[in-house]
Scaffold this motif. Structure first.
Motif, PDB file in Angstrom:
ATOM      1  N   PRO A   8       0.890  -1.826   0.461  1.00  0.00           N
ATOM      2  CA  PRO A   8       0.125  -0.088   0.152  1.00  0.00           C
ATOM      3  C   PRO A   8       0.729   1.070  -0.111  1.00  0.00           C
ATOM      4  CG  PRO A   8      -0.667  -1.634   1.155  1.00  0.00           C
ATOM      5  CD  PRO A   8       0.430  -2.486   0.842  1.00  0.00           C
ATOM      6  N   ALA A   9       2.373   1.543   1.024  1.00  0.00           N
ATOM      7  CA  ALA A   9       3.019   2.519   1.280  1.00  0.00           C
ATOM      8  C   ALA A   9       3.576   2.511  -0.908  1.00  0.00           C
ATOM      9  CB  ALA A   9       4.232   2.594   1.966  1.00  0.00           C
ATOM     10  N   ALA A  51      -0.460   9.555  -4.925  1.00  0.00           N
ATOM     11  CA  ALA A  51      -0.165  11.099  -4.523  1.00  0.00           C
ATOM     12  C   ALA A  51       1.111  11.871  -3.763  1.00  0.00           C
ATOM     13  CB  ALA A  51      -1.261  11.702  -3.375  1.00  0.00           C
ATOM     14  N   GLY A  52       1.916  10.575  -3.515  1.00  0.00           N
ATOM     15  CA  GLY A  52       3.256  11.293  -3.346  1.00  0.00           C
ATOM     16  C   GLY A  52       4.949  12.082  -4.402  1.00  0.00           C
ATOM     17  N   PRO A  53       5.551  11.264  -3.971  1.00  0.00           N
ATOM     18  CA  PRO A  53       6.195  12.294  -4.325  1.00  0.00           C
ATOM     19  C   PRO A  53       6.764  11.244  -5.664  1.00  0.00           C
ATOM     20  CG  PRO A  53       7.269  11.746  -2.094  1.00  0.00           C
ATOM     21  CD  PRO A  53       5.826  11.457  -1.790  1.00  0.00           C
ATOM     22  N   LEU A  54       5.967  10.257  -5.553  1.00  0.00           N
ATOM     23  CA  LEU A  54       6.339   9.444  -7.274  1.00  0.00           C
ATOM     24  C   LEU A  54       5.940   9.461  -8.201  1.00  0.00           C
ATOM     25  CD1 LEU A  54       7.122   5.582  -5.672  1.00  0.00           C
ATOM     26  CD2 LEU A  54       9.297   7.411  -6.358  1.00  0.00           C
ATOM     27  N   ARG A  55       5.018  10.133  -7.460  1.00  0.00           N
ATOM     28  CA  ARG A  55       3.701  10.609  -8.681  1.00  0.00           C
ATOM     29  C   ARG A  55       4.576  11.652 -10.079  1.00  0.00           C
ATOM     30  NH1 ARG A  55      -1.902  11.842  -9.310  1.00  0.00           N
ATOM     31  NH2 ARG A  55      -2.016  13.256 -10.312  1.00  0.00           N
ATOM     32  N   ASP A  56       5.353  12.351  -9.672  1.00  0.00           N
ATOM     33  CA  ASP A  56       5.516  13.729 -10.480  1.00  0.00           C
ATOM     34  C   ASP A  56       7.184  12.320 -11.655  1.00  0.00           C
ATOM     35  OD1 ASP A  56       4.106  15.413 -10.023  1.00  0.00           O
ATOM     36  OD2 ASP A  56       6.047  16.395  -8.512  1.00  0.00           O
ATOM     37  N   ALA A  77       0.755   8.710 -13.561  1.00  0.00           N
ATOM     38  CA  ALA A  77       0.285   7.731 -15.082  1.00  0.00           C
ATOM     39  C   ALA A  77      -0.962   6.875 -14.188  1.00  0.00           C
ATOM     40  CB  ALA A  77       2.011   6.793 -14.923  1.00  0.00           C
ATOM     41  N   LEU A  78      -0.897   6.400 -12.926  1.00  0.00           N
ATOM     42  CA  LEU A  78      -1.978   5.979 -11.689  1.00  0.00           C
ATOM     43  C   LEU A  78      -3.212   6.550 -12.867  1.00  0.00           C
ATOM     44  CD1 LEU A  78      -0.214   4.545  -9.072  1.00  0.00           C
ATOM     45  CD2 LEU A  78      -0.941   2.900 -11.097  1.00  0.00           C
ATOM     46  N   ASP A  79      -3.549   7.753 -13.406  1.00  0.00           N
ATOM     47  CA  ASP A  79      -4.767   8.419 -12.956  1.00  0.00           C
ATOM     48  C   ASP A  79      -5.155   8.141 -14.549  1.00  0.00           C
ATOM     49  OD1 ASP A  79      -4.613   9.452 -11.066  1.00  0.00           O
ATOM     50  OD2 ASP A  79      -3.948  11.165 -11.388  1.00  0.00           O
ATOM     51  N   ASP A  80      -4.360   7.267 -15.612  1.00  0.00           N
ATOM     52  CA  ASP A  80      -4.255   7.148 -16.979  1.00  0.00           C
ATOM     53  C   ASP A  80      -5.951   6.278 -16.775  1.00  0.00           C
ATOM     54  OD1 ASP A  80      -4.899   5.509 -19.704  1.00  0.00           O
ATOM     55  OD2 ASP A  80      -2.480   7.990 -19.893  1.00  0.00           O
TER      56      ASP A  80
END
Length: 214
Positions: free
Chosen positions: A89-90, A97-102, A107-110
């Motif tokens: 989960p982490a 929504a964390g630092p890896l999003r950028d 991509a998970l929102d696609d």
């Protein structure tokens, strides 16, 4: 000195997300797991498989990591949809929504992405779904698994099970931090076409990718 951004208790133990200069790193139980420094081999894991497929391919990515493989899949013209299986989960939260999003441009929102939060080995055994490509990056390699239960994935029965989940002409792609001649032999005993690709890294042995086609 590395800056600790978050600490979480994961299914495999303690997970730490930290920043080292411009790079983000994930540490599990004190052992380096992944970072954002390069990602060449993680991207090639997907693009090398997708290059062999027709447009509209359905791709499974085992292990979300820092999102390099997922981004590569979404950017490839042959990939129509992606199922990502990640058990921690982490790691999902840091990517969503964390630092890896950028790192991967959210991509998970696609809309082409489906995320399954569960253990990959158990899910593969029970899902019954089939794919044009299985791209697996959940361990440091067949000889160095993150958990003991993952070892079954790389044995003869595991390879047979993976082959059954592939559609005709499908591709199994596996990432490793080192060579495994025994795993290469098992793949060649089950698949008609097996290619082993070494990807140089700044330090140590090259990363290794296997592309096995039905």
């Amino acid at each position: 000195m590395a800056e600790v951004l978050d600490v979480a208790h994961g299914l495999g133990g303690e997970l730490v997300l930290r920043r080292e200069g411009a790079a983000l790193e994930v540490i599990e139980n004190g052992v380096f797991l992944m970072d954002t420094r390069n990602g060449e081999s993680e991207r090639l894991l997907v693009t090398g498989a997708a290059d062999l497929l027709a447009p509209g391919a359905r791709v499974l990515i085992g292990g979300l990591g820092v999102g390099f493989s997922l981004r590569a899949a979404l950017d490839h013209p042959h990939v129509g949809s992606v199922v990502v299986v990640e058990r921690e989960p982490a790691v999902i939260a840091w990517n969503r929504a964390g630092p890896l999003r950028d790192v991967h441009g959210a991509a998970l929102d696609d809309h082409r992405v489906s995320l399954v939060e569960t253990d990959l080995v158990s899910w593969l055994r029970s899902s019954g779904e089939t794919f044009d490509a299985l791209c697996l990056d959940i361990d440091n390699g067949p000889e160095w698994t993150v958990t003991e239960g993952n070892a079954s994935l790389y044995g003869e029965s595991g390879v047979d099970g993976l082959a059954r989940l592939l559609r005709p002409g499908g591709v199994l792609a596996v990432w490793s931090a080192g060579a495994s001649p025994a795993f290469t032999d098992r793949l060649r005993g089950r698949f008609a076409d097996v290619r082993v690709v070494e990807v140089p890294v700044p330090r140590g042995e090259p990363d290794v990718l296997w592309f096995a086609r039905c």
